[in-house]
Write a protein that holds these residues in place. Structure first.
Motif, short mmCIF file in Angstrom:
data_model
loop_
_atom_site.label_atom_id
_atom_site.label_comp_id
_atom_site.label_asym_id
_atom_site.label_seq_id
_atom_site.Cartn_x
_atom_site.Cartn_y
_atom_site.Cartn_z
N LEU A 129 49.19 -5.87 90.95
CA LEU A 129 49.27 -5.97 89.43
C LEU A 129 48.94 -4.67 88.86
N GLN A 130 49.66 -4.23 87.63
CA GLN A 130 49.42 -3.03 87.09
C GLN A 130 48.51 -3.41 85.82
N PRO A 131 47.51 -2.51 85.67
CA PRO A 131 46.60 -2.66 84.60
C PRO A 131 47.57 -2.69 83.13
N ARG A 132 47.00 -3.38 82.20
CA ARG A 132 47.81 -3.46 80.81
C ARG A 132 47.24 -2.39 80.37
N ALA A 133 48.21 -1.50 79.71
CA ALA A 133 47.87 -0.23 78.98
C ALA A 133 47.30 -0.64 77.55
N TRP A 134 47.52 -1.49 77.11
CA TRP A 134 47.02 -1.85 75.61
C TRP A 134 46.09 -2.95 75.37
N LYS A 135 45.34 -3.07 74.66
CA LYS A 135 44.54 -4.19 74.09
C LYS A 135 44.18 -4.42 72.74
N LEU A 136 44.14 -5.73 72.37
CA LEU A 136 43.80 -6.16 71.15
C LEU A 136 42.41 -6.32 70.92
N ARG A 137 41.64 -6.00 69.82
CA ARG A 137 40.14 -6.12 69.64
C ARG A 137 39.95 -6.66 68.16
N PHE A 138 38.91 -7.75 68.11
CA PHE A 138 38.54 -8.05 66.96
C PHE A 138 37.60 -6.95 66.22
N VAL A 139 37.80 -6.47 65.15
CA VAL A 139 37.03 -5.35 64.47
C VAL A 139 35.70 -6.04 63.90
N ASN A 140 35.77 -7.33 63.42
CA ASN A 140 34.80 -8.06 62.95
C ASN A 140 35.23 -9.71 63.49
N SER A 141 34.18 -10.51 63.33
CA SER A 141 34.20 -11.93 63.70
C SER A 141 33.86 -12.89 62.65
N PRO A 142 34.18 -14.03 62.99
CA PRO A 142 33.71 -14.92 61.76
C PRO A 142 32.12 -15.21 61.82
N PRO A 143 31.46 -15.62 60.89
CA PRO A 143 30.18 -15.62 60.89
C PRO A 143 29.71 -16.71 61.88
N PRO A 144 28.23 -17.01 62.24
CA PRO A 144 27.99 -17.86 63.11
C PRO A 144 28.37 -19.47 62.88
N MET A 145 28.62 -19.72 61.60
CA MET A 145 29.00 -21.01 61.22
C MET A 145 29.91 -20.75 59.84
N ALA A 192 39.67 -8.43 60.71
CA ALA A 192 40.67 -7.56 61.28
C ALA A 192 40.79 -7.35 62.69
N ILE A 193 42.26 -7.07 63.07
CA ILE A 193 42.41 -6.81 64.64
C ILE A 193 43.11 -5.35 64.74
N GLU A 194 42.61 -4.59 65.85
CA GLU A 194 43.22 -3.54 66.07
C GLU A 194 44.08 -3.36 67.64
N LEU A 195 44.83 -2.47 67.86
CA LEU A 195 45.60 -2.33 68.91
C LEU A 195 44.88 -1.18 69.68
#
Length: 150
Positions: A2-18, A34-37
């Motif tokens: 398998l080839q490693p995937r070149a790009w990834k998504l990341r949450f810049v921030n997340s919901p609060p604990p509740m 927000a989400i970034e590539l």
């Protein structure tokens, strides 16, 4: 091999604990989620325009080192006879490599049977690693008994 995937998504921030059902899903400071590539090798932002889908995930999935198959297996499906777990505009359009979850995305119910995270994946099949937020509780508004637990 398998080839490693070149790009990834990341949450810049997340919901609060509740969060509460039928409340807008937003970050702890009240800003939109927000989400970034990113380039998987360098973590530099990739300025590409893609459409993403937002999903609810079982919180048992690891935030790192998961496969697309594991991600898809951990998407929470509505219980029989119930509406979709997430409601609203579940599509995020990345512009120049970043996008935000719209203010109308809400959980329609909670459940005592699982914990929860948000996930983001590319709508078109491709070599992009999905994003997973940190876990959070979701409680009925006001004061319901069932909850997602961490």
């Amino acid at each position: 091999m398998l080839q490693p995937r070149a790009w990834k998504l990341r949450f810049v921030n997340s919901p609060p604990p509740m969060i509460f059902t039928f409340s807008r899903i937003e970050a702890e400071d009240g800003s939109p989620i927000a989400i970034e590539l990113l380039d998987a090798a360098t973590n530099a932002r990739v300025t590409s325009d893609l459409q993403l889908e937002i999903v609810a995930l079982n919180a048992d999935i690891a935030e790192e080192s998961f496969t697309t198959e594991e991600f898809n297996r951990n998407i929470l499906r509505p219980r029989e006879g119930k509406p979709p777990l997430l409601a609203g505009d579940l599509t995020v359009t990345l512009e120049d490599g970043v996008g935000v979850v719209s203010g109308d995305v809400t959980f329609t119910e909670n459940s005592s049977w699982t914990r929860c995270k948000l996930g983001a994946k590319v709508r078109q099949q491709g070599g992009v690693v999905e994003a997973i937020s940190r876990a959070f509780l979701c409680r009925d508004r006001p004061g319901g008994e069932c909850e997602y637990t961490t």
